[in-house]
Write a protein that holds these residues in place. Structure first.
Motif, PDB file in Angstrom:
ATOM      1  N   TYR A 113       0.805  -1.211   0.000  1.00  0.00           N
ATOM      2  CA  TYR A 113       0.000   0.000   0.000  1.00  0.00           C
ATOM      3  C   TYR A 113       0.846   1.272   0.000  1.00  0.00           C
ATOM      4  O   TYR A 113       0.301   2.380  -0.022  1.00  0.00           O
ATOM      5  CB  TYR A 113      -0.938   0.011   1.212  1.00  0.00           C
ATOM      6  CG  TYR A 113      -1.990  -1.075   1.155  1.00  0.00           C
ATOM      7  CD1 TYR A 113      -2.047  -2.064   2.130  1.00  0.00           C
ATOM      8  CD2 TYR A 113      -2.918  -1.123   0.129  1.00  0.00           C
ATOM      9  CE1 TYR A 113      -3.007  -3.058   2.087  1.00  0.00           C
ATOM     10  CE2 TYR A 113      -3.881  -2.118   0.071  1.00  0.00           C
ATOM     11  CZ  TYR A 113      -3.920  -3.081   1.049  1.00  0.00           C
ATOM     12  OH  TYR A 113      -4.874  -4.075   0.992  1.00  0.00           O
ATOM     13  N   ASP A 114       2.169   1.096   0.043  1.00  0.00           N
ATOM     14  CA  ASP A 114       3.039   2.278   0.051  1.00  0.00           C
ATOM     15  C   ASP A 114       3.015   2.935  -1.331  1.00  0.00           C
ATOM     16  O   ASP A 114       3.266   2.285  -2.342  1.00  0.00           O
ATOM     17  CB  ASP A 114       4.482   1.876   0.399  1.00  0.00           C
ATOM     18  CG  ASP A 114       4.611   1.356   1.815  1.00  0.00           C
ATOM     19  OD1 ASP A 114       5.608   0.672   2.102  1.00  0.00           O
ATOM     20  OD2 ASP A 114       3.705   1.630   2.625  1.00  0.00           O
ATOM     21  N   GLU A 115       2.741   4.233  -1.348  1.00  0.00           N
ATOM     22  CA  GLU A 115       2.641   4.933  -2.624  1.00  0.00           C
ATOM     23  C   GLU A 115       4.001   5.380  -3.139  1.00  0.00           C
ATOM     24  O   GLU A 115       4.210   5.519  -4.344  1.00  0.00           O
ATOM     25  CB  GLU A 115       1.710   6.136  -2.485  1.00  0.00           C
ATOM     26  CG  GLU A 115       0.266   5.730  -2.200  1.00  0.00           C
ATOM     27  CD  GLU A 115      -0.668   6.924  -2.153  1.00  0.00           C
ATOM     28  OE1 GLU A 115      -1.884   6.700  -2.033  1.00  0.00           O
ATOM     29  OE2 GLU A 115      -0.177   8.060  -2.216  1.00  0.00           O
ATOM     30  N   GLN A 116       4.922   5.604  -2.206  1.00  0.00           N
ATOM     31  CA  GLN A 116       6.255   6.037  -2.602  1.00  0.00           C
ATOM     32  C   GLN A 116       7.191   4.835  -2.659  1.00  0.00           C
ATOM     33  O   GLN A 116       7.088   3.903  -1.855  1.00  0.00           O
ATOM     34  CB  GLN A 116       6.806   7.038  -1.576  1.00  0.00           C
ATOM     35  CG  GLN A 116       5.935   8.255  -1.345  1.00  0.00           C
ATOM     36  CD  GLN A 116       6.246   9.346  -2.344  1.00  0.00           C
ATOM     37  OE1 GLN A 116       7.185   9.221  -3.123  1.00  0.00           O
ATOM     38  NE2 GLN A 116       5.472  10.423  -2.322  1.00  0.00           N
ATOM     39  N   ASN A 117       8.121   4.880  -3.591  1.00  0.00           N
ATOM     40  CA  ASN A 117       9.162   3.853  -3.608  1.00  0.00           C
ATOM     41  C   ASN A 117      10.067   4.006  -2.397  1.00  0.00           C
ATOM     42  O   ASN A 117      10.449   5.121  -2.024  1.00  0.00           O
ATOM     43  CB  ASN A 117      10.005   3.968  -4.886  1.00  0.00           C
ATOM     44  CG  ASN A 117       9.279   3.457  -6.111  1.00  0.00           C
ATOM     45  OD1 ASN A 117       8.267   2.760  -6.005  1.00  0.00           O
ATOM     46  ND2 ASN A 117       9.781   3.788  -7.282  1.00  0.00           N
ATOM     47  N   ALA A 118      10.415   2.874  -1.786  1.00  0.00           N
ATOM     48  CA  ALA A 118      11.264   2.912  -0.598  1.00  0.00           C
ATOM     49  C   ALA A 118      12.701   3.256  -0.971  1.00  0.00           C
ATOM     50  O   ALA A 118      13.193   2.870  -2.030  1.00  0.00           O
ATOM     51  CB  ALA A 118      11.226   1.547   0.098  1.00  0.00           C
ATOM     52  N   THR A 119      13.359   4.007  -0.074  1.00  0.00           N
ATOM     53  CA  THR A 119      14.778   4.317  -0.240  1.00  0.00           C
ATOM     54  C   THR A 119      15.469   4.177   1.111  1.00  0.00           C
ATOM     55  O   THR A 119      14.890   4.513   2.152  1.00  0.00           O
ATOM     56  CB  THR A 119      15.010   5.743  -0.777  1.00  0.00           C
ATOM     57  OG1 THR A 119      14.440   6.663   0.153  1.00  0.00           O
ATOM     58  CG2 THR A 119      14.369   5.930  -2.136  1.00  0.00           C
ATOM     59  N   GLU A 120      16.699   3.653   1.083  1.00  0.00           N
ATOM     60  CA  GLU A 120      17.527   3.529   2.283  1.00  0.00           C
ATOM     61  C   GLU A 120      18.962   3.777   1.849  1.00  0.00           C
ATOM     62  O   GLU A 120      19.653   2.893   1.382  1.00  0.00           O
ATOM     63  CB  GLU A 120      17.406   2.136   2.907  1.00  0.00           C
ATOM     64  CG  GLU A 120      16.096   1.799   3.533  1.00  0.00           C
ATOM     65  CD  GLU A 120      15.887   2.481   4.883  1.00  0.00           C
ATOM     66  OE1 GLU A 120      14.747   2.432   5.390  1.00  0.00           O
ATOM     67  OE2 GLU A 120      16.839   3.077   5.414  1.00  0.00           O
ATOM     68  N   GLY A 121      19.428   5.013   1.994  1.00  0.00           N
ATOM     69  CA  GLY A 121      20.799   5.320   1.620  1.00  0.00           C
ATOM     70  C   GLY A 121      21.024   5.098   0.137  1.00  0.00           C
ATOM     71  O   GLY A 121      20.345   5.678  -0.709  1.00  0.00           O
ATOM     72  N   ARG A 122      21.974   4.208  -0.192  1.00  0.00           N
ATOM     73  CA  ARG A 122      22.282   3.926  -1.597  1.00  0.00           C
ATOM     74  C   ARG A 122      21.311   2.938  -2.231  1.00  0.00           C
ATOM     75  O   ARG A 122      21.416   2.634  -3.426  1.00  0.00           O
ATOM     76  CB  ARG A 122      23.709   3.380  -1.717  1.00  0.00           C
ATOM     77  CG  ARG A 122      24.803   4.381  -1.376  1.00  0.00           C
ATOM     78  CD  ARG A 122      26.201   3.823  -1.663  1.00  0.00           C
ATOM     79  NE  ARG A 122      26.477   2.627  -0.902  1.00  0.00           N
ATOM     80  CZ  ARG A 122      26.648   1.424  -1.449  1.00  0.00           C
ATOM     81  NH1 ARG A 122      26.537   1.249  -2.765  1.00  0.00           N
ATOM     82  NH2 ARG A 122      26.926   0.377  -0.684  1.00  0.00           N
ATOM     83  N   TYR A 123      20.391   2.409  -1.421  1.00  0.00           N
ATOM     84  CA  TYR A 123      19.434   1.422  -1.922  1.00  0.00           C
ATOM     85  C   TYR A 123      18.077   2.076  -2.182  1.00  0.00           C
ATOM     86  O   TYR A 123      17.604   2.847  -1.368  1.00  0.00           O
ATOM     87  CB  TYR A 123      19.245   0.285  -0.911  1.00  0.00           C
ATOM     88  CG  TYR A 123      20.522  -0.402  -0.497  1.00  0.00           C
ATOM     89  CD1 TYR A 123      21.075  -0.199   0.769  1.00  0.00           C
ATOM     90  CD2 TYR A 123      21.180  -1.260  -1.368  1.00  0.00           C
ATOM     91  CE1 TYR A 123      22.242  -0.826   1.148  1.00  0.00           C
ATOM     92  CE2 TYR A 123      22.355  -1.899  -0.998  1.00  0.00           C
ATOM     93  CZ  TYR A 123      22.880  -1.681   0.264  1.00  0.00           C
ATOM     94  OH  TYR A 123      24.042  -2.304   0.630  1.00  0.00           O
ATOM     95  N   SER A 124      17.487   1.729  -3.295  1.00  0.00           N
ATOM     96  CA  SER A 124      16.117   2.139  -3.568  1.00  0.00           C
ATOM     97  C   SER A 124      15.394   0.974  -4.211  1.00  0.00           C
ATOM     98  O   SER A 124      16.005   0.084  -4.812  1.00  0.00           O
ATOM     99  CB  SER A 124      16.077   3.376  -4.475  1.00  0.00           C
ATOM    100  OG  SER A 124      16.693   3.100  -5.723  1.00  0.00           O
ATOM    101  N   LEU A 125      14.104   0.971  -4.029  1.00  0.00           N
ATOM    102  CA  LEU A 125      13.293  -0.117  -4.551  1.00  0.00           C
ATOM    103  C   LEU A 125      12.370   0.465  -5.621  1.00  0.00           C
ATOM    104  O   LEU A 125      11.578   1.365  -5.327  1.00  0.00           O
ATOM    105  CB  LEU A 125      12.488  -0.774  -3.417  1.00  0.00           C
ATOM    106  CG  LEU A 125      11.973  -2.190  -3.671  1.00  0.00           C
ATOM    107  CD1 LEU A 125      11.851  -2.966  -2.355  1.00  0.00           C
ATOM    108  CD2 LEU A 125      10.633  -2.144  -4.374  1.00  0.00           C
ATOM    109  N   ASN A 126      12.471  -0.036  -6.836  1.00  0.00           N
ATOM    110  CA  ASN A 126      11.625   0.393  -7.944  1.00  0.00           C
ATOM    111  C   ASN A 126      10.394  -0.513  -7.964  1.00  0.00           C
ATOM    112  O   ASN A 126      10.432  -1.617  -8.507  1.00  0.00           O
ATOM    113  CB  ASN A 126      12.400   0.310  -9.255  1.00  0.00           C
ATOM    114  CG  ASN A 126      11.596   0.828 -10.432  1.00  0.00           C
ATOM    115  OD1 ASN A 126      10.464   1.289 -10.268  1.00  0.00           O
ATOM    116  ND2 ASN A 126      12.163   0.782 -11.614  1.00  0.00           N
TER     117      ASN A 126
END
Lengths: 115, 113
Positions: free
Chosen positions: A54-67
């Motif tokens: 249900y998350d509308e934004q893509n997750a990001t953690e430092g150098r990691y992001s989830l498309n």
């Protein structure tokens, strides 16, 4: 039926380049979660990033992001500015159920960063 | 250092031995898990404990016996194992509730002679 598919058994990337690790999933649930873990040769599973259905934004953690592309059922991991220490096995996993989570893992992608 | 501690890190045992794997966490997590991982394969869930009660058993052979003495400890008792049981055994914990990642220990590398 396989629920998590990682189609890249191995990837080789030059240091400082960005890399995308592919993950597609299959579920009929409306509520689910997607995780990426890193496993160095030492064996420990290191949590990297989480995306809820249900998350509308893509997750990001430092150098990691989830498309996260929900309609395509894909949850690709993007690592920016890769480092030698990023060389490891990477697993995509999906949570089934609520509460105590039953995680289903993909087959993994072995990432090698070349200097 | 991981927040989930597993001991021993390595274990070699014969098929007639009895041994135990231990897992400990002090994060207040109320769900704990055992996974088995063969070489070059993903982890496979074995058992899940929720609030110290066994909630999932993935049809694991009875030669593996889990135990959760309290909210911080999880044991896996081993008896009469087979050579194919040689693997990395991973323990994990998580808060009870969706969306929370599981935190894994370093694992125990088990070899059955």
């Amino acid at each position: 039926a396989q629920k998590i598919t990682q189609t890249q058994p191995g990837m080789f990337v030059q240091e400082k380049e960005a890399v995308t690790l592919d993950c597609t999933y299959d579920t009929s649930d409306q509520s689910y979660g997607l995780f990426w873990y890193k496993q160095p040769s030492s064996g420990e599973m290191i949590f990297l990033i989480y995306q809820g259905s249900y998350d509308e934004q893509n997750a990001t953690e430092g150098r990691y992001s989830l498309n996260f592309q929900k309609a395509r059922k894909s949850a690709n991991l993007v690592i920016s500015a890769s480092q030698l220490g990023d060389s490891a096995m990477y697993f995509c996993a999906m949570r089934e159920g609520l509460g105590a989570q039953k995680l289903v893992f993909g087959q993994g992608t072995r990432l090698t960063i070349n200097p | 250092d991981t927040e989930v501690t597993q001991t021993p890190k390595h274990l070699v045992m014969g098929m007639t031995n009895k041994k135990s794997l231990k897992c400990e966490q002090h994060m207040g997590h109320r769900a704990m898990y055992w996974y088995k991982q063969k070489a070059k394969k993903p982890p496979e869930l074995m058992f899940v404990y929720s609030y110290e009660k066994l909630s999932i058993n993935e049809s694991v052979p009875s030669r593996f016996s889990p135990e959760c003495p309290n909210s911080s400890l999880l044991n896996l008792h081993l008896h009469a194992l087979q050579p194919e049981d040689s693997a990395l055994y991973l323990c994990a914990s998580s808060p009870w509730g969706s969306g929370r990642p599981q935190h894994f220990g370093d694992g125990t590398r088990l070899s059955i002679l």
